[in-house]
Design a protein around this motif. Structure first.
Motif, PDB file in Angstrom:
ATOM      1  N   GLN A 163      28.146  93.393  15.044  1.00 56.04           N
ATOM      2  CA  GLN A 163      28.760  92.702  16.182  1.00 56.04           C
ATOM      3  C   GLN A 163      30.228  92.391  15.895  1.00 56.04           C
ATOM      4  O   GLN A 163      31.084  92.550  16.764  1.00 56.04           O
ATOM      5  CB  GLN A 163      27.998  91.417  16.525  1.00 56.04           C
TER       6      GLN A 163
ATOM      7  N   HIS B 116      26.937  91.908  27.973  1.00 52.07           N
ATOM      8  CA  HIS B 116      26.064  91.971  26.799  1.00 52.07           C
ATOM      9  C   HIS B 116      24.685  91.450  27.204  1.00 52.07           C
ATOM     10  O   HIS B 116      24.576  90.354  27.763  1.00 52.07           O
ATOM     11  CB  HIS B 116      26.662  91.107  25.688  1.00 52.07           C
TER      12      HIS B 116
ATOM     13  N   CYS C 226      20.203  94.942  21.516  1.00 51.62           N
ATOM     14  CA  CYS C 226      21.114  94.533  22.581  1.00 51.62           C
ATOM     15  C   CYS C 226      21.619  95.771  23.307  1.00 51.62           C
ATOM     16  O   CYS C 226      21.703  96.849  22.730  1.00 51.62           O
ATOM     17  CB  CYS C 226      22.313  93.782  22.013  1.00 51.62           C
TER      18      CYS C 226
ATOM     19  N   GLU D 143      24.980  96.841  25.648  1.00 55.35           N
ATOM     20  CA  GLU D 143      26.304  96.414  26.063  1.00 55.35           C
ATOM     21  C   GLU D 143      26.882  97.471  26.987  1.00 55.35           C
ATOM     22  O   GLU D 143      26.747  98.667  26.724  1.00 55.35           O
ATOM     23  CB  GLU D 143      27.201  96.205  24.850  1.00 55.35           C
TER      24      GLU D 143
END
Length: 139
Positions: free
Chosen positions: A72, A91, A99, A101
């Motif tokens: 990140q 996000h 995750c 994005e």
């Protein structure tokens, strides 16, 4: 857009049948003319993206494991270094580990491609794709 212009195209019957199936899959509001206009716009957008100096817009979508070492931070660093080319980002936490994005980009085609490749190349990014569109010239 200006006045509509009609033109004829000679196409093999088999190709017309396949095209009509495509038109049907695109939905009730679509007809042959609309789908042909869509395909022409798509070709023009793709052509625009081939010019390294053309101003373009696009979305970069990526999936990554947020537990990957320093990932990140690396992604944030790249995005801050190129903040002038990033219009917006979103996000989303998919689950306890992954995750998604979405980054909206705008700038010269060559610079946007290079930025997308640098983000997608970060160790820990599982998958990503740059989707091309245009600043509206062909719409």
């Amino acid at each position: 857009m200006g006045e509509l212009v009609r033109f004829s195209v000679a196409v093999p019957e088999e190709l017309v049948m396949q095209f009509d199936n495509l038109v049907a899959r695109r939905g009730l509001a679509k007809n042959r003319s609309e789908v042909i206009r869509d395909l022409i716009r798509e070709a023009l957008v793709n052509e625009e993206w081939e010019d390294p100096l053309a101003e373009i817009v696009g979305t970069l979508t990526l999936v990554f494991n947020h537990h990957a070492s320093d990932l990140q931070s690396k992604l944030d660093h790249i995005q801050h270094d190129h903040h002038a080319k990033i219009i917006s980002s979103m996000h989303i936490h998919l689950d306890a580990h992954n995750c998604l994005e979405v980054i909206v980009l705008r700038g010269r085609s060559d610079e946007i491609r290079q930025l997308a490749e640098s983000i997608l190349g970060v160790k820990g990014v599982k998958h990503g794709q740059l989707a091309a569109t245009t600043t509206g010239r062909w719409l």
